[in-house]
Write a protein that holds these residues in place. Structure first.
Motif, short mmCIF file in Angstrom:
data_model
loop_
_atom_site.label_atom_id
_atom_site.label_comp_id
_atom_site.label_asym_id
_atom_site.label_seq_id
_atom_site.Cartn_x
_atom_site.Cartn_y
_atom_site.Cartn_z
N PRO A 193 0.85 -1.20 0.00
CA PRO A 193 0.00 0.00 0.00
C PRO A 193 0.88 1.25 0.00
O PRO A 193 1.93 1.28 0.63
N LEU A 211 -3.67 9.56 -12.07
CA LEU A 211 -4.03 8.66 -10.97
C LEU A 211 -5.24 9.20 -10.20
O LEU A 211 -6.17 8.46 -9.89
N GLY A 229 -8.34 8.63 -12.06
CA GLY A 229 -8.68 7.23 -12.29
C GLY A 229 -8.55 6.79 -13.73
O GLY A 229 -9.18 5.82 -14.15
N ASP A 262 -3.67 2.91 -14.92
CA ASP A 262 -3.35 1.80 -14.02
C ASP A 262 -1.84 1.64 -13.97
O ASP A 262 -1.12 2.03 -14.89
N LEU A 285 2.56 8.69 -7.20
CA LEU A 285 1.62 8.22 -6.19
C LEU A 285 1.72 9.08 -4.93
O LEU A 285 0.70 9.46 -4.34
N TRP A 327 -5.70 12.87 -3.04
CA TRP A 327 -6.32 11.68 -3.65
C TRP A 327 -6.92 10.82 -2.54
O TRP A 327 -6.20 10.27 -1.70
N TYR A 346 -8.31 7.85 -2.28
CA TYR A 346 -7.99 6.42 -2.12
C TYR A 346 -6.51 6.13 -2.30
O TYR A 346 -6.09 4.98 -2.33
N GLY A 347 -5.71 7.19 -2.40
CA GLY A 347 -4.30 7.01 -2.73
C GLY A 347 -3.50 6.21 -1.73
O GLY A 347 -2.68 5.37 -2.10
N GLU A 394 -4.36 3.83 0.12
CA GLU A 394 -4.68 2.40 0.11
C GLU A 394 -4.32 1.73 -1.22
O GLU A 394 -4.48 0.52 -1.37
N TYR A 395 -3.84 2.51 -2.18
CA TYR A 395 -3.51 1.95 -3.50
C TYR A 395 -2.43 0.89 -3.33
O TYR A 395 -1.41 1.11 -2.68
#
Length: 392
Positions: A45, A82, A85, A88, A138, A146, A148-149, A151-152
């Motif tokens: 993560p 990123l 969205g 990937d 990231l 971000w 949800y960043g 937890e990516y």
């Protein structure tokens, strides 16, 4: 945070945090390198990297580090993608924990990263060996909010206990052996992706590159349908055979045509008809150059680029006269004098005109215009020989 203003801003995103939590990362233990360094892999993560990673960029003064400085624009662009969205990251980054006790951090199928208080020591830092732009992007995306960043899950391969020399060795092996995708294949792939996913075309339009997809489509149709260009355009994976023009070069030569106002407003079938009629008109002027295409420059780089540079002008001349832009005879009428009267010099210094000018190699004159400036000069010369427009 907005775009990076200087490298120090970018470096600050690596962390040097005051309190970094401990993490247990599920991993798979892989083989050892020939040096004896253990490899592990898994998905980490982003929050487990923040505050504990560094990119060993090369410092020309101290001669410490080994990677090029990160590209700020590239990091900014990827970070924005990123957050939106629209991208990937399926490829693994390569990491290293230099601590001699790094192997002891693995137990029970997990990599146990200890918590850090204050500035991390060198043994606690994770060195990004390959993939710096992904990791920095990231980190920046998280810094920019971000949601949800953190937890990516980023795929990674990590060396345990490798020294800087081992990092340099692996960095060199990965980057010196990497071969970029050929332009012709890249264009073909972009075209297929744009058909399957309209957002790809939207993104290319935003970058001013949508013409490449349109050009690839036209070139593929000419390669498969054209009475003139079939078997002459070399598509990805084809042997050279009797081909005279790589598809990527053909696409590039059409840039000006595809961006011309009249041509843009035509549908694809109409565009193909015009290109076919145009080249048929050229063939009517210089038939030998098509019967023996390998011996002439007309269906090769110089000829194709120059003739496609001329096409928007020729179309306007034909339209101005009220004639059809789909009739090869109209192109022949406009092009006959410019193509037959252009002159140059062969390798012996003798002046050559007509068919001889367009011969390949030492016997012709067009080869002396093969540079970028030469193509521009030859284009300008032929443009001057075209008929003038009439004001009604």
């Amino acid at each position: 945070m907005g775009e990076f203003d200087d490298f120090e801003d970018l470096k600050s995103l690596e962390g040097a945090g005051t309190h970094v939590a401990a993490f247990a990362i599920p991993i798979v233990v892989g083989p050892k390198l020939s040096s004896g360094v253990q490899l592990i892999s898994g998905f980490i993560p982003v929050k487990a990297l923040l505050g504990r990673f560094t990119v060993p960029s090369y410092n020309p003064v101290s001669r410490i580090g080994y990677q090029r400085m990160p590209g700020k624009a590239r990091v900014n662009q990827l970070a924005a993608a990123l957050r939106a969205g629209s991208v990937d990251l399926p490829n693994s980054v390569i990491l290293n924990i230099r601590s001699q006790d790094a192997a002891s951090m693995v137990s029970g199928g997990h990599l146990h990263l200890p918590g850090i208080s204050g500035n991390p020591t060198d043994d606690q830092i994770i060195h990004v060996v390959d993939g710096q732009h992904r990791v920095l992007a990231l980190s920046k995306a998280v810094s920019d909010g971000w949601e949800y960043g953190e937890e990516y899950l980023l795929p990674f391969v990590c060396m345990l206990g490798g020294n800087e020399l081992e990092e340099m060795k692996q960095f060199y092996l990965v980057n010196s052996n990497a071969k970029p995708v050929r332009t012709d294949l890249a264009l073909a792939l972009m075209k297929r992706m744009s058909v399957a996913d309209p957002s790809v075309m939207d993104e290319l339009e935003g970058k001013g590159r949508a013409w490449q997809i349109n050009g690839q489509t036209l070139v593929e149709r000419l390669a498969n349908e054209s009475g003139i260009w079939r078997l002459r355009i070399r598509l990805p994976g084809m042997d050279k055979g009797q081909t005279t023009m790589p598809s990527a070069s053909m696409v590039k030569s059409l840039q000006g045509v595809l961006k011309s106002p009249f041509f843009q407003r035509l549908n694809q079938d109409q565009q193909v008809r015009i290109l076919e009629a145009y080249w048929e008109g050229v063939r009517q002027v210089l038939p030998a150059a098509f019967s023996n295409a390998e011996d002439y420059t007309i269906m090769k780089g110089v000829g194709v680029r120059v003739l496609h540079n001329l096409l928007p002008d020729v179309i306007e001349i034909i339209r101005d006269s009220g004639k059809s832009t789909a009739d090869p005879n109209n192109y022949e009428e406009v092009l006959a004098q410019p193509l037959l009267e252009v002159s140059g010099y062969d390798s012996e210094g003798d002046e050559v005109t007509g068919d001889r000018f367009w011969l390949s190699g030492a016997e012709g004159g067009a080869g002396s215009f093969s540079s970028e400036s030469g193509i521009n000069r030859l284009t300008a010369s032929l443009q001057k020989a075209l008929p003038n427009l009439e004001i009604g």
